[in-house]
Scaffold this active site. Structure first.
Site, short mmCIF file in Angstrom:
data_model
loop_
_atom_site.label_atom_id
_atom_site.label_comp_id
_atom_site.label_asym_id
_atom_site.label_seq_id
_atom_site.Cartn_x
_atom_site.Cartn_y
_atom_site.Cartn_z
N LEU A 272 9.53 1.10 31.56
CA LEU A 272 9.27 0.16 32.64
C LEU A 272 10.55 -0.45 33.20
CD1 LEU A 272 6.16 -1.84 31.34
CD2 LEU A 272 6.22 0.03 33.01
N GLU A 273 11.66 -0.21 32.53
CA GLU A 273 12.92 -0.82 32.97
C GLU A 273 13.83 0.25 33.58
OE1 GLU A 273 14.50 -3.90 30.37
OE2 GLU A 273 12.58 -3.97 29.32
N MET A 274 14.78 0.78 32.82
CA MET A 274 15.70 1.75 33.38
C MET A 274 15.21 3.19 33.24
SD MET A 274 19.26 -0.16 32.26
CE MET A 274 20.36 0.80 33.30
#
Length: 481
Positions: A272-274
């Site tokens: 969900l981030e990088m």
């Protein structure tokens, strides 16, 4: 015998019984009190010895030492309820086992949070509880005991948390210390970590970098209620500031990373981030860019990998500190660095107990707390968005040394728990914290404004640029020295 005589006799008997009982309890507590080992270095430190004697005399160990053997009277009515209540609430009020751990046979360094909480408890006569003292008169600290504890706390702070000697003598008892300047001595590793911090090749699709959620011109955050990750996905949490994160006891809101290096690895692989999937692939993308081969060889003697990438980022992030705020200058002895309203705000901040959690150089990051220590914060807010089990979760105390730079003041800074209840102003955040985290519950509006004024004195600088006006270009320039 008339009723008056009977009543008088009953009173006399009650007084005698009370006197005999309390005398025996005093004798019992003295006989079973903790004893200092002859080998303990505490014997050679008068202030530490006086503090140990005070704690032992008050028998703090009964309620504030893990798995302590309680006295026989702990099973009697009133005493039982009182001691069990104190044991249940001991962590918020007084650190578990702290006094004996740090003053025993092998003295340990006391953490900043514990020192602050002990200081607050002593200064406000919160321990021992008043009802307990009706049966254990000897447990009262008295002025001598309070002085002994406060002098030892001050000595511990100077020894362990002001190594640079920044704090002016008149402020050495304060629970907050100035932020020291960053150490830029390892220039090449810092430069490599800085480049990686801003490198979008660490993300799965080459669109995000660390600064995407931790903008150095935005107080080290992204000023969003919950952060935006790869392919526009909304994450579940509010990004914590990267500024001064080196002072956190643990990293992430839930403390799952032990240090900055371990933390740096998390977002890169988070879907969900990088959104990257494999460190070998990340390392390959990094090494394909000009200059990295030479930099990694020079700094680490080899190619990029997870260990080296995260280490370089961590070393760089350790330099993201914000010294020289007006409050820092005040603590260094410049009395006129803050005005009278701001000084009143600081006094209120301490009196309310805020500095028992928001302590140390970055005013936070030293303890984990639930929201609602003194009131049901969640109440009707428990919904499908915020599951009931989330109410008991603890989060690390936010660093509030740069709080005036933030645009969202979520009490726990966790969007999963309350995305719709973010505080819109700093004033709102102060009111909520007073209501749910302090025994006061409510304070006059003037006090709210004074505390806000104090909080706004915390904005420092990074690499010579004031955080209120810094640009990313300013923040990205490595000092020449």
């Amino acid at each position: 015998m008339n009723i008056k005589a009977l009543f008088g006799s009953a009173v006399v008997l009650a007084v005698v019984a009370y006197g005999a009982t309390t005398s025996y309890l005093v004798h019992y507590d003295h006989e079973t009190a903790p004893k200092l080992s002859s080998l303990s270095p505490t014997n050679n430190n008068p202030k530490a010895k006086a503090a140990f004697d005070t704690i032992a005399e008050a028998r703090c160990d009964y309620c504030h030492t893990k798995d302590a053997k309680l006295p026989f009277y702990a099973s009697l009515p009133v005493a039982k309820q009182l001691m069990q209540r104190d044991i249940k609430t001991r962590v918020p009020a007084f650190p578990d086992t702290t006094g004996f751990k740090c003053l025993g046979k092998r003295p340990k360094r006391v953490d900043e949070e514990s020192l602050a909480r002990m200081q607050f408890v002593v200064e406000h006569d919160m321990m021992p509880p008043k009802m307990y003292l009706t049966m254990a008169l000897h447990a009262a600290l008295g002025e001598k005991g309070k002085k002994a504890m406060l002098e030892w706390i001050k000595e511990s702070r100077i020894k362990n948390y002001d190594a640079a000697g920044l704090v002016a003598p008149q402020f050495q008892s304060e629970p907050i210390q100035p932020i020291p300047a960053a150490d830029f001595s390892d220039k090449e590793k810092i430069a490599l970590g800085e480049r990686l911090f801003f490198d979008k090749q660490l993300s799965g699709d080459g669109t995000l970098n660390c600064a995407s959620c931790h903008g150095l011109n935005k107080g080290g955050v992204d000023n969003l209620v919950t952060s935006t990750g790869i392919k526009g996905q909304k994450g579940p949490i509010n990004a914590p500031t990267v500024y001064n994160s080196v002072y956190n006891k643990l990293q992430f809101w839930d403390g799952r990373a032990k240090d900055l290096q371990e933390q740096a690895a998390g977002p890169v692989m988070n879907p969900l981030e990088m959104g990257s999937h494999d460190w070998a692939e990340v390392s390959k993308r990094v090494m394909a860019q000009p200059g990295y081969k030479e930099a990694f060889t020079k700094v680490y003697g080899g190619q990029a990998n997870q260990e080296r990438i995260t280490n370089a980022i961590a070393v760089y992030e350790a330099t993201l500190v914000t010294p020289d705020s007006r409050f820092d200058q005040y603590l260094k002895g410049h009395e006129n660095a803050i005005n009278e309203q701001e000084k009143r705000g600081y006094a209120l901040f301490k009196d309310l107990g805020c500095a028992s959690c928001h302590v140390g150089k970055a005013m936070g990051g030293q303890s984990f707390e639930v929201m609602g220590l003194e009131g049901d914060y969640f109440g009707k807010r428990v919904t499908q968005v915020m599951p009931i089990k989330a109410v008991s979760l603890k989060r690390i105390m936010p660093l509030i040394c740069i709080v005036s730079m933030c645009q969202h003041y979520g009490i726990l800074n966790d969007g999963t728990l309350f995305p719709r209840w973010q505080r819109k102003t700093l004033e709102d955040a102060v009111r909520e914290m007073v209501r749910y985290q302090t025994q006061k519950g409510q304070i006059p509006e003037k006090d709210v404004q004074d505390i806000v004024a104090f909080l706004k004195t915390q904005t420092g600088s990074y690499r010579g640029h004031n955080l209120a006006t810094i640009t990313e270009e300013d923040a990205g320039i490595l000092p020449s020295k």
